[in-house]
Design an enzyme around this catalytic site. Sequence first.
Site, PDB file in Angstrom:
ATOM      1  N   PRO A  19       0.841  -1.203   0.000  1.00 32.95           N
ATOM      2  CA  PRO A  19       0.000   0.000   0.000  1.00 32.95           C
ATOM      3  C   PRO A  19       0.875   1.252   0.000  1.00 32.95           C
ATOM      4  O   PRO A  19       1.784   1.377   0.815  1.00 32.95           O
ATOM      5  CB  PRO A  19      -0.784  -0.126   1.317  1.00 32.95           C
ATOM      6  CG  PRO A  19       0.068  -0.989   2.192  1.00 32.95           C
ATOM      7  CD  PRO A  19       0.805  -1.921   1.283  1.00 32.95           C
ATOM      8  N   MET A  20       0.599   2.169  -0.932  1.00 32.38           N
ATOM      9  CA  MET A  20       1.390   3.401  -1.035  1.00 32.38           C
ATOM     10  C   MET A  20       0.471   4.578  -1.321  1.00 32.38           C
ATOM     11  O   MET A  20      -0.323   4.526  -2.271  1.00 32.38           O
ATOM     12  CB  MET A  20       2.452   3.265  -2.142  1.00 32.38           C
ATOM     13  CG  MET A  20       3.528   2.242  -1.846  1.00 32.38           C
ATOM     14  SD  MET A  20       4.715   2.055  -3.205  1.00 32.38           S
ATOM     15  CE  MET A  20       3.756   1.023  -4.338  1.00 32.38           C
ATOM     16  N   CYS A 103       4.169   3.285   8.612  1.00 33.54           N
ATOM     17  CA  CYS A 103       4.453   4.509   7.863  1.00 33.54           C
ATOM     18  C   CYS A 103       5.409   5.402   8.645  1.00 33.54           C
ATOM     19  O   CYS A 103       5.163   5.724   9.812  1.00 33.54           O
ATOM     20  CB  CYS A 103       3.166   5.273   7.567  1.00 33.54           C
ATOM     21  SG  CYS A 103       3.476   6.788   6.613  1.00 33.54           S
ATOM     22  N   LYS A 142       1.071  -4.269   8.971  1.00 32.25           N
ATOM     23  CA  LYS A 142       2.354  -3.985   8.318  1.00 32.25           C
ATOM     24  C   LYS A 142       3.154  -3.065   9.222  1.00 32.25           C
ATOM     25  O   LYS A 142       2.622  -2.088   9.759  1.00 32.25           O
ATOM     26  CB  LYS A 142       2.133  -3.322   6.955  1.00 32.25           C
ATOM     27  CG  LYS A 142       3.421  -3.097   6.157  1.00 32.25           C
ATOM     28  CD  LYS A 142       3.105  -2.589   4.752  1.00 32.25           C
ATOM     29  CE  LYS A 142       4.367  -2.565   3.881  1.00 32.25           C
ATOM     30  NZ  LYS A 142       5.291  -1.476   4.248  1.00 32.25           N
ATOM     31  N   HIS A 172       8.667  -4.391   6.815  1.00 26.66           N
ATOM     32  CA  HIS A 172       9.616  -3.653   5.975  1.00 26.66           C
ATOM     33  C   HIS A 172      10.955  -3.630   6.706  1.00 26.66           C
ATOM     34  O   HIS A 172      11.016  -3.270   7.878  1.00 26.66           O
ATOM     35  CB  HIS A 172       9.108  -2.226   5.747  1.00 26.66           C
ATOM     36  CG  HIS A 172       9.970  -1.421   4.826  1.00 26.66           C
ATOM     37  ND1 HIS A 172       9.573  -1.064   3.557  1.00 26.66           N
ATOM     38  CD2 HIS A 172      11.217  -0.924   4.971  1.00 26.66           C
ATOM     39  CE1 HIS A 172      10.533  -0.369   2.977  1.00 26.66           C
ATOM     40  NE2 HIS A 172      11.544  -0.272   3.823  1.00 26.66           N
ATOM     41  N   ASN A 205       9.363  -7.357   3.016  1.00 24.24           N
ATOM     42  CA  ASN A 205       9.239  -6.164   2.184  1.00 24.24           C
ATOM     43  C   ASN A 205      10.504  -5.322   2.300  1.00 24.24           C
ATOM     44  O   ASN A 205      11.061  -5.167   3.379  1.00 24.24           O
ATOM     45  CB  ASN A 205       8.011  -5.365   2.652  1.00 24.24           C
ATOM     46  CG  ASN A 205       7.847  -4.017   1.982  1.00 24.24           C
ATOM     47  OD1 ASN A 205       7.620  -3.017   2.634  1.00 24.24           O
ATOM     48  ND2 ASN A 205       7.958  -3.964   0.665  1.00 24.24           N
ATOM     49  N   GLY A 206      10.950  -4.779   1.144  1.00 27.87           N
ATOM     50  CA  GLY A 206      12.081  -3.860   1.153  1.00 27.87           C
ATOM     51  C   GLY A 206      13.128  -4.196   0.104  1.00 27.87           C
ATOM     52  O   GLY A 206      13.714  -5.282   0.124  1.00 27.87           O
ATOM     53  N   ARG A 230       7.964   0.350  -3.899  1.00 32.31           N
ATOM     54  CA  ARG A 230       8.508   1.376  -4.795  1.00 32.31           C
ATOM     55  C   ARG A 230       9.147   0.804  -6.050  1.00 32.31           C
ATOM     56  O   ARG A 230       9.181   1.457  -7.092  1.00 32.31           O
ATOM     57  CB  ARG A 230       9.512   2.238  -4.025  1.00 32.31           C
ATOM     58  CG  ARG A 230       8.869   3.110  -2.949  1.00 32.31           C
ATOM     59  CD  ARG A 230       9.918   3.738  -2.036  1.00 32.31           C
ATOM     60  NE  ARG A 230      10.698   2.708  -1.381  1.00 32.31           N
ATOM     61  CZ  ARG A 230      12.017   2.797  -1.137  1.00 32.31           C
ATOM     62  NH1 ARG A 230      12.680   3.868  -1.512  1.00 32.31           N
ATOM     63  NH2 ARG A 230      12.646   1.823  -0.519  1.00 32.31           N
TER      64      ARG A 230
END
Length: 339
Positions: A19-20, A103, A142, A172, A205-206, A230
């Site tokens: 999600p971004m 976030c 997350k 992340h 993630n990452g 990303r």
Amino acid sequence: MEMKIGNINLEGVPLFLAPMEDVTYKSFRWMCKKFGADVMYTEFISSEALVRDIEKTKQKMHLFEFDRPVAIQIYGHNIDSMVRAAQVAEEFEPDFLDINFGCPMKKIVRHGAGSALLKDLPKMQQMAAEVVKAVKIPVTAKTRLGWTESDKPIAEAAERLQDAGIQALAIHGRTREQLYTGVADWTLIGEVKNNPKIQIPIIGNGDINSGKKAKQFMDETGVDALMIGRGAIGRPWLFREVKHYLQTGEELPHPTVAEVVETLKEQLCLNLKWRDNERSGILMMRRHFAKYFPGLPNFRELKIQLLRAETNDEVHLILEKIVEQYGGFQLDFSNASLK
């Protein structure tokens, strides 16, 4: 290999689109799904905005059959507001609900939301538990490794979230302090995954920007799924490349500029079709425009033109120029910046 979130069965190595904000809107989700993403998320949603019944926020939660399985992600600092927001989100019929504990942006953490909750694990656990009790659908979360290099409580956070009823956890591999700089550290992600106390699926993630990296991270950690963020902006076919490499050990050839232009045109067309007006549809695409053509020689002027264009006709005229000058070039995204 099979991964479950509630009644959702995911085979192989599932690929999640992270999600971004201002990125994972409908047209981008469509493109990523087309190229092999298995699980979608909306942009993250403010619980306070949902409680105040802000229509613009609710529009972000409109889901479509192509999305499924799909989650709505919410964030906030007030537990009561998060509970109410979860109930509102459930009315939009996502397959599961996700809580944003990761976030790092200042506008989020200064209010005590997002990764700020890594500094208050009891509150994080209580918030997760109350949201889980408030809805009938599965709830996931997350988060990040921690707040700073010297404060990485992810192992404890994972156990607390599991105890709260969270059914899967995406991690992340950075701290809040890092934001999106430096290199993602997958070591701690692997430690969480291999902790015998952890029974829920762990999603890594990452820094996934190639099939080779994806396989490396899988081999090192044994995570249940991978989440790409990303790296897919301006490159939605990354999901296809990762899947192909995981299945065959071979890299797909990089696309030519002409092929990339056709993909960009499709995303733009969908965005204009689904937006209220042409200009807003173009403006939303600028972050993607900036990522679609890495490493082209003497490309600066055309890139500036593309980022300044305000109409569909202008964009298509510039894209025609790009094909004329670079059509046969084969782009290499493997070293493209994730910033």
